[in-house]
Design an enzyme around this catalytic site. Sequence first.
Site, short mmCIF file in Angstrom:
data_model
loop_
_atom_site.label_atom_id
_atom_site.label_comp_id
_atom_site.label_asym_id
_atom_site.label_seq_id
_atom_site.Cartn_x
_atom_site.Cartn_y
_atom_site.Cartn_z
CE LYS A 112 6.97 -9.02 -0.59
NZ LYS A 112 6.58 -7.65 -0.81
CE LYS B 136 5.23 -10.04 4.28
NZ LYS B 136 5.92 -8.77 4.52
N GLY C 31 1.77 -6.28 -4.56
CA GLY C 31 0.33 -6.08 -4.75
C GLY C 31 -0.51 -6.96 -3.85
N GLY C 32 0.04 -7.32 -2.67
CA GLY C 32 -0.73 -8.12 -1.72
C GLY C 32 -0.87 -9.59 -2.10
CG HIS D 132 1.45 -0.36 5.37
ND1 HIS D 132 1.90 -1.35 4.51
CD2 HIS D 132 1.91 0.80 4.85
CE1 HIS D 132 2.58 -0.79 3.52
NE2 HIS D 132 2.60 0.52 3.70
CG HIS E 121 -2.46 -8.94 2.88
ND1 HIS E 121 -2.37 -8.71 4.23
CD2 HIS E 121 -2.70 -10.27 2.75
CE1 HIS E 121 -2.53 -9.85 4.88
NE2 HIS E 121 -2.75 -10.82 4.00
CD GLU F 213 5.05 -0.95 1.27
OE1 GLU F 213 4.20 -0.37 0.56
OE2 GLU F 213 5.10 -2.19 1.37
NE ARG G 66 5.88 0.12 -7.13
CZ ARG G 66 4.90 0.22 -6.26
NH1 ARG G 66 4.24 1.34 -6.12
NH2 ARG G 66 4.53 -0.81 -5.51
P1 ADP Z 1 1.58 1.03 -3.70
O1 ADP Z 1 2.18 1.70 -4.88
O2 ADP Z 1 1.07 1.96 -2.74
O3 ADP Z 1 2.37 -0.07 -3.10
P2 ADP Z 1 -0.03 -0.97 -4.83
O4 ADP Z 1 1.06 -1.92 -4.53
O5 ADP Z 1 -1.43 -1.34 -4.52
O6 ADP Z 1 0.23 0.41 -4.14
O7 ADP Z 1 -0.01 -0.47 -6.34
C1 ADP Z 1 0.96 -0.80 -7.25
C2 ADP Z 1 0.41 -1.95 -8.02
O8 ADP Z 1 -0.66 -1.53 -8.90
C3 ADP Z 1 1.38 -2.53 -8.94
O9 ADP Z 1 2.34 -3.32 -8.29
C4 ADP Z 1 0.46 -3.31 -9.86
O10 ADP Z 1 0.01 -4.50 -9.30
C5 ADP Z 1 -0.74 -2.38 -10.00
N1 ADP Z 1 -0.62 -1.58 -11.25
C6 ADP Z 1 0.32 -1.69 -12.13
N2 ADP Z 1 0.21 -0.84 -13.13
C7 ADP Z 1 -0.88 -0.14 -12.89
C8 ADP Z 1 -1.52 0.92 -13.57
N3 ADP Z 1 -1.04 1.46 -14.67
N4 ADP Z 1 -2.62 1.41 -13.06
C9 ADP Z 1 -3.08 0.92 -11.91
N5 ADP Z 1 -2.49 -0.08 -11.22
C10 ADP Z 1 -1.40 -0.62 -11.69
P1 ADP Z 2 3.40 -6.33 -1.02
O1 ADP Z 2 4.66 -6.45 -1.77
O2 ADP Z 2 2.34 -7.20 -1.56
O3 ADP Z 2 3.01 -4.91 -0.81
P2 ADP Z 2 4.15 -6.35 1.80
O4 ADP Z 2 5.26 -7.17 2.36
O5 ADP Z 2 4.40 -4.90 1.63
O6 ADP Z 2 3.72 -7.00 0.44
O7 ADP Z 2 2.87 -6.59 2.72
C1 ADP Z 2 1.59 -6.14 2.32
C2 ADP Z 2 0.67 -6.04 3.54
O8 ADP Z 2 0.56 -7.29 4.23
C3 ADP Z 2 1.15 -5.08 4.60
O9 ADP Z 2 0.78 -3.76 4.30
C4 ADP Z 2 0.46 -5.61 5.84
O10 ADP Z 2 -0.88 -5.21 5.89
C5 ADP Z 2 0.49 -7.09 5.64
N1 ADP Z 2 1.68 -7.70 6.28
C6 ADP Z 2 2.89 -7.84 5.73
N2 ADP Z 2 3.77 -8.41 6.59
C7 ADP Z 2 3.08 -8.64 7.73
C8 ADP Z 2 3.41 -9.22 9.00
N3 ADP Z 2 4.62 -9.70 9.25
N4 ADP Z 2 2.44 -9.29 9.94
C9 ADP Z 2 1.19 -8.83 9.69
N5 ADP Z 2 0.81 -8.28 8.52
C10 ADP Z 2 1.74 -8.17 7.54
MG MG Z 3 4.09 -3.51 0.17
#
Ligand code: ADP
Ligand code: ADP
Ligand code: MG
Length: 665
Positions: free
Chosen positions: A116, A158, A164-165, A208, A235, A275, A292
Amino acid sequence: MFDTVLIANRGEIACRVIRTARRLGVRTVAVYSDADATARHVRLADDAVCIGPASARESYLNGERIIAAARASGAQAIHPGYGFLSENEQFAEACAASGLVFIGPPVAAIRAMGSKSAAKALMERAGVPLVPGYHGENQDAGFLAAESQRIGWPVLIKASAGGGGKGMRIVRSAGEFAAALASCRREAAASFGDDRVLIEKYLERPRHIEMQVFGDTLGNVVHLFERDCSVQRRHQKVLEEAPAPGMTATRRAAMGKAAVDAAKAVGYVGAGTVEFIVGADGTFHFMEMNTRLQVEHPVTEMITGLDLVEWQLRVAAGEPLPLAQEQLAIRGHAIEARIYAEDPDKGFLPSTGRLLHLSTPAESLHVRVDTGVEEGDEITPHYDPMIAKLIVRDDTRERACARMLQALAQYRVVGVANNIEFLSRLVACPAFAQADLDTGLIEREHDFLFPATTEPPREAWLSAALAELLREQAAADAAARLDADPHSPWHHRDGWRVNLGAPRRLTFRSGDVAKTMSVAYVDAGYRLEVDGQATAAHGEMLPGSQLRADFGGNRTAATVVAANERRHVFLHGHCYVFAAIDPLYHAGEGGGAEGGMTAPMPGKVIALVAKIGVRVEKGAPLLILEAMKMEHTICAPATGTVKAFRYAVGEQVTDGAELVDFEAK
Ligand code: ADP
Ligand code: ADP
Ligand code: MG
């Protein structure tokens, strides 16, 4: 186009990729772990290869095994789905080295967006707006604290490698910083093998909003509009929709341009998602790029009428993007809900077990179900506990919400705890209905989303009882058909056997409330008395555990699923769970308690109710057994005390086993 593609994933996404490949005439090869030998994705694929034990590390994350399987099966390309190896640059590289096409972006793009921090630095140079923060190399705790002070509290720490939050900490003041940093580093090291962090201004009540982008090998990049994924829990996305409520054409164009610029800056090819975090004033900032196919890609498919997996396969095979930016348009509104095996009332703890009953809403132009499981399958502790994604589309957001509520009410799962009722409440809550979205919605609507448990309505008790009687009748009818004398009175379930003065009774328990219903057999049905009020009841059981009932002239459609001693009554979008209690052994039933000190049939001890050495009255419940699809309460045969229980909770008992040492006095 490829003639064979291997899918390096499992669950719903593997099934979803197979569906498109099949439509395009591409042969599919599934991979599976020992735990997934009979999984739906394995059943659907043309071929399947076992790649190792249940543990993901030794199977779905074992790149070598997967590449070997691809080569042995004659696949030319590998689709990684999401999660697992989908964003793993070493794996993408290894595919190329083995002459296999990795269906995803070039290795350099995965690398550029993998951290990131590095991605933010790159986006800054490409002129994409960022959240104020620090994403440099210096990881000194004192320095990071000073940077946070400069950015202004609250800040978000972060993990650079996060996903994955996971690996995020909100810090509201200087005093909390050191501890939060240490804990974030520990989690990052454990989850991602990399403890580097970045600092961002923590935005309050943000949304988001992400842009779907697509590039081809000829240098074309388009965006397929936005998705709003603001409804999150810790998240993690729970509901996703497209388009984003309130989005204007101008802002969409600006966000689309920023996303396309981001993709172009890294030479992006294939499906990707940029995002953004959006402030209350509508200003948007780059957060990260996921290189992806995204879990929530179906909402984009529903509003564009396109198949993104088809686009992925075409682009990976070297074809140009099927459509140019000006040929793309939004039609209607789509919403996705993630259906999980988890218990909302227990902090969303994942639940495992067999899907004893699974019925899904009928699929149509408006309703889509992406799932990796069928009735009888198991949700295991090895992988993500997602059961399915439910996606709906209609002309307007309001109608899409109504469709979603209907579809959720038709989605019925027995065997694992699940979030379906929670999702229904979420879609129905005023803030979501009015599109008053931000990432704090679930927390804010807590009282609406977690109401005090409501007692089942009278109709639910009646449905449980009527289903029981109709099933008994069906069993008696089936037995009669096999018997030489079909007219024998023993086959009639009209109370002939048991109505020697005493009416038939059915007892069910819901939580702490047990109710006994007396049953009279009348012409063409029953008369059920509950809470001192009688209701004429008749109906029929249809396939799929569906009950069509008539209670005193009111028609009701319910689903009543029997699983062991439980009766799951799905009614008007709620699921009420009852335990069927054998009245013969139930306290207060009078008589019948004599001899109840031994197990009436083989079963399992599920509760020890009486206290050892404490005097109880005749008929008081001593312990509860689960057997023959019912709960049986073993009651005191006389006034006295329990000296000892012979079995512990969870132990199996055989028919006739002595259960309690009881001393009458
Ligand atoms: P998005 O794709 O919208 O960002 P998420 O980050 O919640 O949604 O979903 C992707 C995450 O799901 C992956 O980074 C991983 O943590 C989890 N994941 C990985 N493989 C699988 C799978 N085969 N089925 C469901 N979840 C998975
Ligand atoms: P991940 O890789 O786990 O998906 P992200 O950076 O995409 O991490 O952030 C996941 C979620 O965390 C976002 O969808 C949002 O809800 C929250 N978030 C991330 N950055 C911020 C920020 N700077 N301020 C407030 N909420 C945030
Ligand atoms: Mg994200």
